[in-house]
Scaffold this active site. Sequence first.
Site, short mmCIF file in Angstrom:
data_model
loop_
_atom_site.label_atom_id
_atom_site.label_comp_id
_atom_site.label_asym_id
_atom_site.label_seq_id
_atom_site.Cartn_x
_atom_site.Cartn_y
_atom_site.Cartn_z
N ASP A 40 39.11 53.23 38.58
CA ASP A 40 38.33 52.12 38.02
C ASP A 40 37.89 52.39 36.58
OD1 ASP A 40 38.43 51.18 40.71
OD2 ASP A 40 36.59 52.30 41.16
N GLU A 97 38.19 40.91 42.29
CA GLU A 97 37.27 41.94 41.81
C GLU A 97 37.71 42.40 40.41
OE1 GLU A 97 37.52 45.25 44.50
OE2 GLU A 97 39.65 45.56 44.15
#
Length: 371
Positions: free
Chosen positions: A62, A269
């Site tokens: 991420d 997301e």
Amino acid sequence: MIHKLSSRPAALAFMAASVLAAGCQSNTTDKATNKAETTTTEATDKKAFLSEPLVKEIYTADPSAHVFNGKIYVYPSHDIDAGIPDNDNGDQYAMRDYRVLSMDSVGGKVTVHDVALDIKDVQWAGRQMWAPDAAYHNGTYYLYFPVKDKQDIFHLGVATSSSPTGPFKAQPEPIKGSFSMDPAVFKDTDGTYYMYFGGIWGGQLQRWSTGKYNPKDEYPADDQPALMPKVARLTKDMLQFEGPVKDVQILDNTGKPLLTGDNERRFFEAAWMHKYNGKYYFSYSTGDTHYIAYGIGDSPTGPFTYQGVILNPVLGWTNHHSIVEHKGKWYLFYHDASLSGGKNHLRSVKVTELKHRPDGTIETITAYHPN
């Protein structure tokens, strides 16, 4: 973060290889140098991957990349093996701290810094420190992070430091009015800061559709507009939201919102924002179909018209990214599970160049060529 296996036919072929590879390791260390991990790494065909991991001594995911004082800093999740089997709630993503990566330039030496923030130092935190982001303003660095509170509800926290690598000191409470996950902070050219956030399924965005938390997962019908990511302007002290949280509209080329059933294009997301030639680029993950997609708009708060895919599926279940300019070139930071041999919760950050076409659209990147 993605925490549920898709029932969509479009995802099944890609998911098969990832799910078969997604076992848990026999130990809880995050060092990528033991014999078992070396074996799985060697079993992965390196020719299938566009890039190598930035670091191999820990697992990172991420990546939120920023340029501060001419240097690149990457704020990733810090993946560990907590010995938790994969499940739909994403309990296997049991991260407990953050480590910052830095480099003078892409392709140069990458430094892994000491722990920037540990969950034990966040008063209100319960578990699972997921994808963070960072910002700099008036001499202070801000680390924004999602973590479940002691009632297992995701909120967004903020911590501060005089250094881009920390250590960061967390505020005693989460940001008021915050919920869900994946904060991404964008500074516009007028100096205004915006935070984008949200994630469905394990990210709990679907539990806030009424404005209040509902422990039940409720989704719109497939023929209804999809759940939307959120945006809020930050206060001058960078610690709270200024004004209400608003929906980020992602539209098709006819001006209609993307639908819930359009899971190859709708938001799941991993929101990110960058600005190029006066236009705003909102990019995100489609989750169960594993694309990094994007839309273009004329305002930082949208609406954004869907344009296409930036990054095709990578090895592993999740796909999460950031986009940053450095020394006249644009770069895509992303992650995959190549270093761990395909374990979905043990990922590694990578980077490759990103190119805008003359018309402003982005060339699609394929970073994984499965055999």
